[in-house]
Structure formats: structure tokens, C-alpha cells
Motif scaffolding. Sequence first.
Motif: not given
Length: 547
Positions: A336-353
Motif C-alpha cells: 500500500t505504502l509503495e503504491s501511495v508513494w508512486k501515485a503521489t510522487a512529484t519531481p519537486v525536491p523537498v527538505n523535511a528539516e
Amino acid sequence: MIDYEGLDRNFQFLVLEVQKQLEATRSLLHEPSERLIYKVLSRDSYTDALKALIEKKCISYFRHYPTIDKSSANLVTAINVTTINLERMADFCANIAKQTRRIAEPSCLHGLNCDDYFAELLEAIPQVSAAFDNVDTSTALQLCQTESRLDRLYENDFHTIRDRLRAGGSDTDDLLACLYVVHYLERMGDSLLNIGEAVLFAATGEKVKLHEYLRLRDALTTRQPDSTMRDYKFEFNWETQSGCRIAKIVDTSDAPKDSEAIFKKGQAEKMRNERLNIARWEKVRPHLPPRVLEFRESEDDAVLLLEFIDGLTIRDLILNGDVARTDESLTAFETTLESVWKATATPVPVNAEFVRQIRTRLDDVFRIHPELLEDHAEIGDSSAGSLEELLDKAQQLDAALIAPFSVLIHGDMNTDNILFTAKDSSIHLIDLHRSCDSDYVQDVSVFLVSNFRVPILDAEVRHELNRVTLRHYAFARRFAASTDDITFSARLALGLARSYITSTRFELDLEFARLMYGRAVYLLERLVAHHPAPWSEFELTEDIMVY
């Protein structure tokens, strides 16, 4: 009312005695005299004796009936709480009587709302007996609501006395005594609120504050207008560290409906976020979050009524020792988690800080464990520096360690926020108010540390917790490799450090807190020491994740 060794009679006498004390105190304020002062003060010992007798009988009741049914136990507990508050009201009457000795000119009471206080109080006191005769929630609410009316009277009197004091004059001492008088009258409203909530406890079986009961009632009756609170059973025994009040609700009536639901009350912004995030997760993966059955909002808080999902958390499965079912849940979760990550992935770098997150929680950490301020932790042969010495250095590294893409994350992916339903092998996520687009490594690190921080040292349980941890770590590494995420290990080290440190504020055992704190410091030192070598060469060892 419970009929046990005259308990009901003693309670009725106490209610009547408080009523007499209120009437005598009202007369005293109309015409202050030593005779009336003595009358009020001399009867205070009688209410003390009644209180002691009732308390003794309540304790004796539990001893006499060791297998007492829950409703009777709740009623006796509520009677005892009410007794304490009734005696407190009598004490306030005695305190008022003492204050009248300080008033040289009784006319200073003119212009205050004393008669209005007593009108409210003397109307409420007989309702105490009525509420317990029938365990009546409507009467309980009336008792509770007296408190807010007395508060408004006090607010007006406070301003009146303040204005008189500001005007000057020779009656300062009298006015200060008047302020104490109305203050004690206002405090009686607090006692009535406690009594009303005690009746609600007897009726619902749960310790519910007035505002919680009203929000619960409004949420339920909006969905089922013909229902009453007697149609529902409540279980407020759900633990939370987020400041929310959570209950399981079972509809016991015969009307067609969802028979079970989750009531969740908390800060308005937090509840709004959870509602919005549930809608977002539902679009990405239908049925993954619980359905929102009802949402009600006020200025300070909000209520969510959520679908009850019948399942076990992954933590429960681990602790129950059901290895086969645990593996089944992990397979469903990771898929489930992998499918959500692939479905919502956007090529925008992000920093969790991660370092910023550590800093925002340090005050709470050191408030629980001030000893950590001076600690230096040792992991193996490596001596780790203090946390404060590392954070500034780590901050610069954190700013450079950016995830190559963002995904929808849970935001608090503890194993007790992941439900598994065995009948259809499905996964459900709860407590979604922190969800956002961010670095998936945050959810991975939280999941791993949520296993580590389970305060159980049994060898078999620890082995299973460690096995689940390493399995999920391997899953996350495979995902990172499949997406060419070359800074995964370095960011995970930061995420683990963040989760280890912030977890110490929920751990009262200093030695276990030191263990997590030490691992965090060690990870930060390793990151600092690795720089400026390429982050793709940074390696994490599995022993830092397991106990």
C-alpha cells in the motif's frame, strides 16, 4: 440512589444541610450579625462529619461488594465526588461568614449581585438529589450550566468592585472583603460543575467534561436526530499523545445506523487538518483512511465522528506474537505504502528539516529529562559529543540533504497508527492530521523508532520488534534504490536522530531515554564526521536501529 447502610439518607441530609447553609449565608449578607455568623460556622462541623461518614460508606460498599457491577460502581464513585463538592460549598459559606467580620459598613454589598447568586444556587441544590434519583443527564447539564451563569455574575461584580476601588475612598478594606465574598459564591459554581460531571459519569460510565459531553451529544444527535445519549455506550480509554480526547461509541438502539464509531475532539486546527487529510488520502487510495461521519467546529475545538474500523494495529500484532499475521500485515502495508508513494510522487525536491524538528521539541525533552543537558553518550568505542554542540553543524548538512522528490506522507507513521483488517487483508491509516507532501524518509524513520521505543525487554518480543524493524528498513532501501535516491541513508540517519531524541519526551525511564538520546547524538556525529565525502557513500549499520 444506592441503598446501603443508610448511604442514601446520609446523602440527602448532606444536600439539605448545604441548602440550609446557603439560606443562612444569604440571610447573613442581608443583615450581618455575630449570631448569624456563629450559626453558619457552627454547622460547618456537621457537614464535615456527614462527608466523612458518606466517604466511609462508599469505601465500605466496594469492600462489601468486591464483584460490584460497573453501573453501581460508577454511581457510588459519583456520589463520593459529589459529597466532596457539597462539603466544599459548605466551606465556602463558612469562608463568606468570616469575611463579613471584616466589613465595617454592610452597605458596601449594595449594587452587587448577591441575591442573584443565591437564586441560582438554591435552585440548583435540590436538583442534585433529583439527578441521582434517576441518574438524569438533563438535570446534570442544568447543574453544569449554573457554573457559567455564576461566572457572568462574578465578572460583573468584579468590574463593579474594581471601579469603586479606582474611584478611591475610605472603604478599601470593605470592598476587598466584598470581592472575597463574591469570589466564594463564584467558586460554588465550580463545585456544581464537578457535581454535574459526576452525574454524567454515572450515566455514561466515562469521565466526560461538560464541553466534551455537549460536543459528543451534538455530533451524535445530528446524525440520528431521534436518538438520545442513553442510546450510546462510550469507551474513553483510548490513549493519545496528541492532546486529543478519543472514545469508541457503540449505538445500542435498534435504529439502522453505523453501530460503532470513533469520537475525536481536539484543537480546531488539528481536527480541520485531519478532516482535509482524510479526504486527500481517500482520493489517493479509497478506504485507506476511516470515513468522516460528522464534523463540528467551534472557536477553540472541533469534533470528528469517524468510522470505526475493526482491526488490530501492527504494534498489537507484534506484541501478540502472531508472526504469520504480522508478516501478512507488513506485506499489505508495504504494498500500500509503495503504491501511495508512486501515485503521489512529484519531481519537486523537498527538505523535511529534521534538525529544525529536533529544535522545536528540545524544551519538552529537557523538561522531562534535564539530566540530558549535561550528558555525553557512548556508543561502542565512539564517544559522542553533546547534542547542542552538534546541532549547529548538523543544521548545515540538513539543509543540503534534500530528497529528490516529494510524496504524500502520514507524518506520524507509528505502528499504532496502522490498522490491519484480517478479513480482507487491508491496511488503514489513522491519526492523519500531520499528513503533508514531504520526504518519505520521515515516515520510515518514525516507523523504525516506534518499534525501538516499545518499553518491553522480553527477549522474544524484542526479537520480533527488531525483525519487523529490519524488514521495513530493507523495504525502504529497495524503494530508494529503485528511485536512484542516493542520499537515502544520510537522510534516514537524520530522521532516526530526530525520532530518537523527540521520543525521549514520552519516556520517563531515564536510562532508556539516555539510550535513545545517545543513539541520536552518535548518528549526528557520524554525519558531521562524514562530511564532505559524497553522501552516496554514507552507510547506516543495522545495529543502530535495533535494541
